[in-house]
Write an enzyme that holds these catalytic residues in place. Sequence first.
Site, PDB file in Angstrom:
ATOM      1  N   HIS A 312     -11.560  23.976 -58.809  1.00 30.84           N
ATOM      2  CA  HIS A 312     -10.710  23.713 -57.647  1.00 30.84           C
ATOM      3  C   HIS A 312      -9.840  22.512 -57.950  1.00 30.84           C
ATOM      4  CE1 HIS A 312      -9.521  22.950 -53.492  1.00 30.84           C
ATOM      5  NE2 HIS A 312      -9.872  24.196 -53.268  1.00 30.84           N
ATOM      6  N   ASP A 370     -14.503  30.922 -52.617  1.00 25.13           N
ATOM      7  CA  ASP A 370     -14.211  32.325 -52.896  1.00 25.13           C
ATOM      8  C   ASP A 370     -15.283  33.021 -53.718  1.00 25.13           C
ATOM      9  OD1 ASP A 370     -11.776  32.488 -51.573  1.00 25.13           O
ATOM     10  OD2 ASP A 370     -10.810  31.400 -53.191  1.00 25.13           O
TER      11      ASP A 370
HETATM   12  N1  ACO Z   1     -12.783  28.870 -65.767  1.00 24.16           N
HETATM   13  C1  ACO Z   1     -12.663  28.286 -66.973  1.00 24.16           C
HETATM   14  N2  ACO Z   1     -12.021  27.136 -67.179  1.00 24.16           N
HETATM   15  C2  ACO Z   1     -11.415  26.572 -66.119  1.00 24.16           C
HETATM   16  C3  ACO Z   1     -11.482  27.135 -64.832  1.00 24.16           C
HETATM   17  C4  ACO Z   1     -12.204  28.329 -64.669  1.00 24.16           C
HETATM   18  N3  ACO Z   1     -12.290  28.911 -63.471  1.00 24.16           N
HETATM   19  N4  ACO Z   1     -10.806  26.349 -63.962  1.00 24.16           N
HETATM   20  C5  ACO Z   1     -10.323  25.343 -64.667  1.00 24.16           C
HETATM   21  N5  ACO Z   1     -10.690  25.467 -65.989  1.00 24.16           N
HETATM   22  C6  ACO Z   1     -10.382  24.514 -67.077  1.00 24.16           C
HETATM   23  C7  ACO Z   1      -8.957  24.683 -67.533  1.00 24.16           C
HETATM   24  O1  ACO Z   1      -8.836  25.579 -68.616  1.00 24.16           O
HETATM   25  C8  ACO Z   1      -8.595  23.276 -67.921  1.00 24.16           C
HETATM   26  O2  ACO Z   1      -9.107  23.030 -69.213  1.00 24.16           O
HETATM   27  P1  ACO Z   1      -8.302  22.051 -70.231  1.00 24.16           P
HETATM   28  O3  ACO Z   1      -8.358  20.699 -69.590  1.00 24.16           O
HETATM   29  O4  ACO Z   1      -9.105  22.162 -71.478  1.00 24.16           O
HETATM   30  O5  ACO Z   1      -6.930  22.603 -70.324  1.00 24.16           O
HETATM   31  C9  ACO Z   1      -9.380  22.408 -66.953  1.00 24.16           C
HETATM   32  O6  ACO Z   1     -10.494  23.205 -66.550  1.00 24.16           O
HETATM   33  C10 ACO Z   1      -8.576  21.981 -65.735  1.00 24.16           C
HETATM   34  O7  ACO Z   1      -7.978  23.137 -65.176  1.00 24.16           O
HETATM   35  P2  ACO Z   1      -6.578  23.130 -64.412  1.00 24.16           P
HETATM   36  O8  ACO Z   1      -6.056  24.531 -64.340  1.00 24.16           O
HETATM   37  O9  ACO Z   1      -5.688  22.095 -65.010  1.00 24.16           O
HETATM   38  O10 ACO Z   1      -7.037  22.643 -63.010  1.00 24.16           O
HETATM   39  P3  ACO Z   1      -6.251  22.847 -61.680  1.00 24.16           P
HETATM   40  O11 ACO Z   1      -6.760  21.821 -60.770  1.00 24.16           O
HETATM   41  O12 ACO Z   1      -4.788  22.898 -61.908  1.00 24.16           O
HETATM   42  O13 ACO Z   1      -6.691  24.332 -61.245  1.00 24.16           O
HETATM   43  C11 ACO Z   1      -7.650  26.175 -60.156  1.00 24.16           C
HETATM   44  C12 ACO Z   1      -7.491  24.644 -60.183  1.00 24.16           C
HETATM   45  C13 ACO Z   1      -6.272  26.870 -60.164  1.00 24.16           C
HETATM   46  C14 ACO Z   1      -8.354  26.578 -58.863  1.00 24.16           C
HETATM   47  C15 ACO Z   1      -8.474  26.615 -61.397  1.00 24.16           C
HETATM   48  O14 ACO Z   1      -9.737  25.981 -61.402  1.00 24.16           O
HETATM   49  C16 ACO Z   1      -8.649  28.144 -61.483  1.00 24.16           C
HETATM   50  O15 ACO Z   1      -7.749  28.830 -61.994  1.00 24.16           O
HETATM   51  N6  ACO Z   1      -9.798  28.668 -60.953  1.00 24.16           N
HETATM   52  C17 ACO Z   1      -9.998  30.102 -60.883  1.00 24.16           C
HETATM   53  C18 ACO Z   1      -9.223  30.666 -59.691  1.00 24.16           C
HETATM   54  C19 ACO Z   1      -9.879  30.329 -58.360  1.00 24.16           C
HETATM   55  O16 ACO Z   1     -11.093  30.456 -58.191  1.00 24.16           O
HETATM   56  N7  ACO Z   1      -9.038  29.928 -57.389  1.00 24.16           N
HETATM   57  C20 ACO Z   1      -9.508  29.638 -56.027  1.00 24.16           C
HETATM   58  C21 ACO Z   1      -9.162  28.263 -55.620  1.00 24.16           C
HETATM   59  S1  ACO Z   1      -9.877  27.926 -54.067  1.00 24.16           S
HETATM   60  C22 ACO Z   1      -8.820  28.497 -52.929  1.00 24.16           C
HETATM   61  O17 ACO Z   1      -7.646  28.736 -53.094  1.00 24.16           O
HETATM   62  C23 ACO Z   1      -9.425  28.759 -51.597  1.00 24.16           C
END
Ligand code: ACO
Length: 436
Positions: A312, A370
Site C-alpha cells: 500500500h 482488498d
Molecule cells: N508484490 C511484490 N512487490 C511489491 C508489491 C507487491 N504487491 N507492492 C510493492 N512491491 C515492491 C515494488 O516492486 C517496489 O520494489 P523496489 O523498491 O525494489 O522497486 C517496492 O515494493 C515499492 O513499491 P512501489 O510500487 O514503489 O510502492 P507504491 O507505494 O508506489 O505502490 C501499490 C503501492 C500500488 C499499492 C503496490 O503495493 C501494488 O501494486 N500492490 C498490488 C496492487 C494492490 O493490491 N493495490 C491495492 C491498493 S489498496 C486500495 O486501493 C484500496
Amino acid sequence: MDAKTGSNIKTATLSVGDQSWSFPVYEGTVGPSVIDISKLYGQTGMFTYDPGFTSTASCESKITYIDGEEGVLLYRGYPIEQLAERGDFLETCYLLLYGDLPNAAQKQDFVKRVTYHTMVHEQMSRFFQGFRRDAHPMAIMTGCVGALSAFYHDSTDISDPHQRMVASIRMIAKMPTLAAMAYKYSVGQPFMYPKNNLDYSSNFLQMCFAVPCEEYKPNPVLARAMDRIFILHADHEQNASTSTVRLAGSSGANPFACIAAGCASLWGPAHGGANEAALKMLAEIGTPDRIPEFIKRAKDPKDPFRLMGFGHRVYKNYDPRAKIMQRTCHEVLQEVGITHDPLLEVAMELERVALNDEYFIEKKLYPNVDYYSGITLKAMGFPTSMFTVLFAVARTVGWIAQWKEMIEDPSQKIGRPRQLYTGATRRDYVPMESRK
Ligand code: ACO
C-alpha cells in the site's frame, strides 16, 4: 500549536547555490507537519517535483487520518475498528459529512432523508438500455453517475449549502440503486425498486438479489457484512479517486460530475480494481503447493507480476481494514455454508509465507483491504465485475464529504499542478515537402 492559525511559526529554509529562502511550517493535530511552498515559485522561480504526490499534501482536511507506519485509520478521530464493530454505515456517513456521530434524533432524521432519496428518476432506466449487456458495470456506473447531473438540477448550485447537502444525500442514497441496476442489467433481470422498510445494506442486497416473482428476505449476517464492507471503504483521505474528485470539483464542476470522475479513477487495477485482481491471482495460484513459484515471481525485479492485495502506498504495516475484512470473510463463508474454500486456503497460506519472507518484511508489504474482500464478496454472490462497483458505493460518502470540505474551504483554488518540461525547445513549423 497550529502554526497556520497561531503564533510560534516554524520555518524551513531552502538553499540553492548561495541563495536561501524561508517557508512556514504548519503542524496538524497529528501526523507529519507540512512546509507551505505556495509562494515558492513567486520567490524562487522554481517548482517542486513530486510525481505521484508521494510527499505532497494537496489540501488541509479534518475528515480522515491514516498513520501508515502504525496501521491506524481514523474517521473524524474514531478508529475504524470501533466504527466497523459498533457502528453502522449510515451513522458513519453522518460522521464523515457532519464531523460528529449523530444523536438518536439526528440519526433517525438522516436515515429517513437517505431512505427517501433512494429511487432514481424513472427515465434513468432508459440509459441502461443503451449499454451492451456485457458492458463492465463500472463503465455503466461512470456514465450513469455523471448523468445524474442531467436529472437533479435543483442540487447542482454548488454555492448553496442546502443544495450541496441535498446533492450529498442524493449521492449516498442513489449509488446503491444505480449499482444494483448495473448488476441486474448485466444478468438480464428486471430492476428491483428500493424498499423503504429495509436498512441501507439489506435494501442493497434486496435490489441486487431479489426478483419480482419471489419473496426475498435479506440475510442479517450478510447484510451486516455488507454494511461493514461499506464502512471499511467509506473514506481513505487523499487517495487517487478522492484527489480526482477534488481536482474535478476545484473548477466548480457539479458534484454528480465530480463523483463520476472519482468512479473513473477508482476503476484502475492499482486502486479499486485490486480485489478483483487479488481474486484472479488466488485462482491462478490454485493450490498452496504453487505459492513458492508465485512468491519467487513477485520478488523478481524483471517480472512485472506483483502479489495483488499486498502493499500500500500509505500503510507500511498491516492495513487495519484487512484484519476486519479477514474476520468478516470467515463469518460470511460460515453463513453461506462454505466449510472449505480453496481460495481462502491459498490466501491464508500465501499471507503466512509472505509475512515471513525477507523481501516482504524489508519492503513492509502487508495484506491490504482488498486481499480478503474478493473472497468475501464472491461468497456473498457478487460476480468479480461488481467488486469495484461496491467499492464505489461505499466510497461515495468519502468523495462527497471531501468535495464539500473543499468547496467550503475559503482558501480553495482551482487545482493546477505544474511540470518539469523536458520536451523540444521552440522550433519552426516544417512544410510537408521539406520533412524527412
Ligand atoms: N508484490 C511484490 N512487490 C511489491 C508489491 C507487491 N504487491 N507492492 C510493492 N512491491 C515492491 C515494488 O516492486 C517496489 O520494489 P523496489 O523498491 O525494489 O522497486 C517496492 O515494493 C515499492 O513499491 P512501489 O510500487 O514503489 O510502492 P507504491 O507505494 O508506489 O505502490 C501499490 C503501492 C500500488 C499499492 C503496490 O503495493 C501494488 O501494486 N500492490 C498490488 C496492487 C494492490 O493490491 N493495490 C491495492 C491498493 S489498496 C486500495 O486501493 C484500496
